[in-house]
Design an enzyme around this catalytic site. Structure first.
Site, mmCIF file in Angstrom:
data_model
loop_
_atom_site.group_PDB
_atom_site.id
_atom_site.type_symbol
_atom_site.label_atom_id
_atom_site.label_comp_id
_atom_site.label_asym_id
_atom_site.label_seq_id
_atom_site.Cartn_x
_atom_site.Cartn_y
_atom_site.Cartn_z
ATOM 1 N N CYS A 26 0.830 -1.200 0.000
ATOM 2 C CA CYS A 26 0.000 0.000 0.000
ATOM 3 C C CYS A 26 0.867 1.254 0.000
ATOM 4 C CB CYS A 26 -0.899 0.005 1.233
ATOM 5 S SG CYS A 26 -1.873 -1.495 1.441
ATOM 6 N N HIS A 66 29.551 -38.772 3.094
ATOM 7 C CA HIS A 66 29.472 -39.388 1.771
ATOM 8 C C HIS A 66 30.215 -38.575 0.707
ATOM 9 C CE1 HIS A 66 26.684 -42.482 3.117
ATOM 10 N NE2 HIS A 66 26.021 -41.533 3.769
ATOM 11 N N ASN A 121 -1.028 1.187 6.368
ATOM 12 C CA ASN A 121 -0.334 0.065 5.745
ATOM 13 C C ASN A 121 0.010 -0.940 6.833
ATOM 14 O OD1 ASN A 121 -0.350 1.501 3.370
ATOM 15 N ND2 ASN A 121 1.829 2.027 3.424
ATOM 16 N N GLY A 122 -0.035 -2.233 6.504
ATOM 17 C CA GLY A 122 0.385 -3.237 7.466
ATOM 18 C C GLY A 122 -0.740 -4.153 7.879
ATOM 19 N N GLU A 168 19.741 -21.984 -0.170
ATOM 20 C CA GLU A 168 19.498 -20.569 -0.462
ATOM 21 C C GLU A 168 20.615 -19.697 0.099
ATOM 22 O OE1 GLU A 168 17.703 -16.860 -1.479
ATOM 23 O OE2 GLU A 168 17.717 -18.882 -2.343
ATOM 24 N N TRP A 214 -4.138 -2.671 -1.584
ATOM 25 C CA TRP A 214 -4.463 -4.005 -2.075
ATOM 26 C C TRP A 214 -5.699 -4.496 -1.332
ATOM 27 C CZ3 TRP A 214 -2.648 -6.465 -6.141
ATOM 28 C CH2 TRP A 214 -1.344 -6.225 -6.595
ATOM 29 N N LYS A 273 17.905 -9.314 -13.006
ATOM 30 C CA LYS A 273 16.836 -9.443 -12.022
ATOM 31 C C LYS A 273 15.753 -10.406 -12.486
ATOM 32 C CE LYS A 273 14.566 -8.778 -8.310
ATOM 33 N NZ LYS A 273 15.069 -9.465 -7.111
ATOM 34 N N LYS A 312 23.020 -17.181 -2.128
ATOM 35 C CA LYS A 312 23.204 -15.749 -1.877
ATOM 36 C C LYS A 312 24.684 -15.399 -1.811
ATOM 37 C CE LYS A 312 19.185 -14.351 -2.111
ATOM 38 N NZ LYS A 312 19.104 -15.326 -3.202
ATOM 39 N N GLU A 357 26.104 -15.461 -5.332
ATOM 40 C CA GLU A 357 25.591 -14.420 -6.226
ATOM 41 C C GLU A 357 26.320 -13.093 -6.067
ATOM 42 O OE1 GLU A 357 20.936 -14.874 -7.208
ATOM 43 O OE2 GLU A 357 21.366 -14.759 -5.075
ATOM 44 N N ARG A 407 3.741 0.067 -7.026
ATOM 45 C CA ARG A 407 3.627 -0.921 -5.948
ATOM 46 C C ARG A 407 2.466 -1.877 -6.190
ATOM 47 N NH1 ARG A 407 5.942 1.142 -0.973
ATOM 48 N NH2 ARG A 407 6.826 3.207 -1.276
#
Length: 624
Positions: free
Chosen positions: A2, A520, A108-109, A497, A73, A619, A501, A504, A27
């Site tokens: 928002c 192993h 917002n929130g 992940e 939203w 991106k 990061k 990257e 947004r």
């Protein structure tokens, strides 16, 4: 996400408010509105674009020198005018639903305890005309108002649990707007004309209006008046916040106090998760119903009843979110789940099954490999499709019959952070919805899971407070060229992940393994020069993981351990421990990934790489 814009001026500020909303349109939103003081409170709201709102205010000749505006939203309730912001409160009794009110508010929130507050306010005679948690805040401030809006807002925020940024003004104090923030961003803009001042959720909303910006901090409440303002912190003590000069449309306006977009987006995660979960009052398949723009009329309830397995298609970070979801879907919903790298899926022989729910995951919704894999699955006769995506207007949303739109907001950093955690939030909701549709979720289990999800923004904020300890780790990593990440169970994808990061943005070679696989093969690589990062939640596998850690220490390896508070893992020679604030059960992956993001970020800073634009990467991968 928002958007908020507010102003106190001596001129008509409606054009400024609407223009601010137009700058925040990127947004995403499905309703918008503006309210001003004009011998009382007046407002215009629309479920169309901001351009339609502008036409409406011009037709109604809406003018005022104090006001607030918002893009929203649809989460708490449908995208209908009565749910759109700004909301009004007129006080309890028969006049509560009148068009003209006393308190006007935008928000917002997400407010976690809105149900309890709503019940208490109804008992006082307040009438609710929307399904939003925002209206609860509005009535709460009204109930505390005794001639001083600033004091009423301070009293109200002390009763709120959750994440919020609010802007409020009162009919009885027409040259004053009060703002407050906790978990959602809010900035103050200092105007040069006639002492006017502004509030906004993003400095971009004030581009061209002022370049003097004050970034409010967590828990701040600000009183904005003509020619003056003051700020109190979460303890309600007066504080000074620095005034920064930002150039209109410059990157600085977006970055605020952060060095890079990636850092900013890491710290936006409490808000992003709160926005993604906003309005989720119960676990219902309807949360995933097809969007109207596709015209499919797809019913998630019907689909969830029909399917008997799940196929997840995704790439990169989104693939790891799918790998995490596999543990939830099979462990909680008891539904067999397969996770495929989208770029590989359509190039091998598979066994299609019509009763499969094909789930695509994408930040942009334009990932070429994932779109191609989706179309391939459909060509094989698998027509039940659902996407978890951050862009409601994207191709993948249009092509899937069901959807859950995350509210991460624009993510500029190439290395995805807040998109990942919001994907996990959406996928956990999907797990619960499927479990409910299959009769595998009791009411008490649903309540416990929803309570845990509502607490996520606060829990994430507590994890972000570990940043100074992670910076210390990053100094050790900056001079290394290899690293190993270990995890077990649903934290194995989090280790993957974390390694991604680090690769990257630091260009350090990093690998991740299920910790039980050490003996192993990977154990041959362990030396004192290869740091070993271990994700160690206090779950059923903790004792097994401790044994794996001892294998590393016996070979001279140095461990960097993210341990839950009650896991009884202590720092000692060769073992560096950062203690997580709390154990979070099945939702623990959302918390444990954040320190790994920060470790990669600060290591990249120490190595001097281009954090937001790592070499060879884009991106959104829109070509195969």
């Amino acid at each position: 996400m928002c958007g908020i814009v507010g102003a106190v001026s001596t001129r008509n500020i409606v054009p400024i408010l609407v223009q601010g909303l137009q700058r925040l349109e990127y947004r995403g939103y499905d309703s918008c509105g503006v309210a001003v003081y004009a011998n009382g409170l007046k407002r215009a709201r629309s479920t169309e674009r901001v351009a339609e709102l502008l036409a409406q205010v011009e037709q109604e000749q809406l003018q005022g020198s104090t006001g607030i505006a918002h893009t929203r939203w649809a989460t708490h309730g449908a995208p209908a005018v009565h749910n759109a912001h700004p909301h009004f409160s007129h006080g309890p009794g028969p006049h509560a639903c009148e068009k003209d009110g006393r308190i006007a508010l935008v928000h917002n929130g997400i407010i976690e305890n809105h149900d309890e507050l709503r019940a208490a306010l109804k008992a006082k005679g307040y009438v609710f005309v929307s399904q939003t948690d925002t209206e609860v805040i509005c009535h709460l401030i009204d109930s505390l108002y005794d001639g001083d809006l600033f004091e009423a807002v301070k009293g109200a925020v002390g009763q709120l649990q959750g994440a919020y940024a609010i802007a409020v003004f009162c009919r009885d104090e027409p040259h004053r707007v009060v703002g407050a923030r906790a978990g959602s961003p809010l900035i103050l803009g200092l105007g040069a004309q006639g002492g006017e001042n502004f509030l906004a959720s993003d400095a971009m909303a004030l581009a061209g209006v002022t370049d003097q910006i004050v970034y409010l901090e967590e828990g701040d409440v600000v009183d904005v008046q003509l020619g003056r303002y003051w700020v109190v912190d979460k303890a309600h003590k007066p504080v000074e916040r620095a005034v920064k000069t930002v150039q209109a449309h410059s990157g600085a306006a977006d970055l605020g106090p952060y060095r890079h977009y990636m850092q900013k987006e890491i710290f936006e995660q409490p808000r992003a998760v709160a926005d993604t979960l906003e309005g989720v009052q119960a676990v219902v398949p309807e949360l995933f119903d097809g969007l109207g723009e596709k015209g499919t009329g797809a019913s998630a309830w019907r689909v969830f009843k029909e399917i008997d397995s799940v196929l997840i298609l995704a790439c990169g970070t989104s693939y790891y979110s799918g790998c995490t979801a596999k543990y939830w879907l099979e462990g909680i919903a008891k539904i067999p789940t397969q996770v495929e790298i989208a770029s590989e899926y359509r190039y091998r022989e598979t066994v299609p099954h019509p009763a499969t729910l094909v789930v695509t995951i994408s930040q942009s919704g334009e990932t070429a490999d994932t779109l191609a894999a989706l179309r391939h699955a459909q060509s094989l006769g698998m027509q039940h499709t659902l996407t978890v995506c951050n862009v409601a207007t994207s191709a993948i949303v249009r092509e899937c019959k069901l959807a859950y739109i995350t509210r991460a907001g624009v993510e500029i950093g190439v290395a995805s952070t807040k998109a990942f955690t919001t994907q996990l939030a959406g996928l956990f909701l999907l797990t619960l919805a499927l479990a409910q549709a299959k009769g595998r979720l009791t009411e008490s289990q649903e309540a416990a899971h929803l309570k845990a999800m509502r607490h996520l923004p606060a829990a994430l904020a507590a994890v972000l407070a570990l940043e100074p300890q992670i910076i210390s780790w990053s100094q050790d990593f900056a001079g290394k060229e290899h690293a190993l990440f270990l995890g077990r169970g649903l934290h194995y994808p989090i280790a993957l992940e974390g390694a991604l990061k680090l690769k990257e943005i630091t260009y350090i070679h990093a690998e991740a393994y299920a910790a039980g696989e050490l003996k192993h093969g990977p154990l041959a690589l362990v030396t004192s020069q290869m740091p070993v990062v271990t994700v160690a939640p206090n779950d059923a596998l903790i004792e097994k993981l401790k044994s794996n850690m001892q294998e590393v220490r016996a070979r001279g390896g140095v461990l960097y351990v993210l341990a839950d508070a009650d896991s009884h893992i202590e720092s000692e020679d060769g073992i560096h421990v950062i203690r997580m604030p709390e154990h979070y059960g099945p939702l623990s992956p959302l918390l444990h990934v954040v320190p790994l993001q920060l470790l990669a970020y600060h290591t990249a800073c120490a190595r001097g790489t281009d954090v937001d634009k790592p070499r060879n990467l884009a991106k959104s991968v829109t070509v195969e």
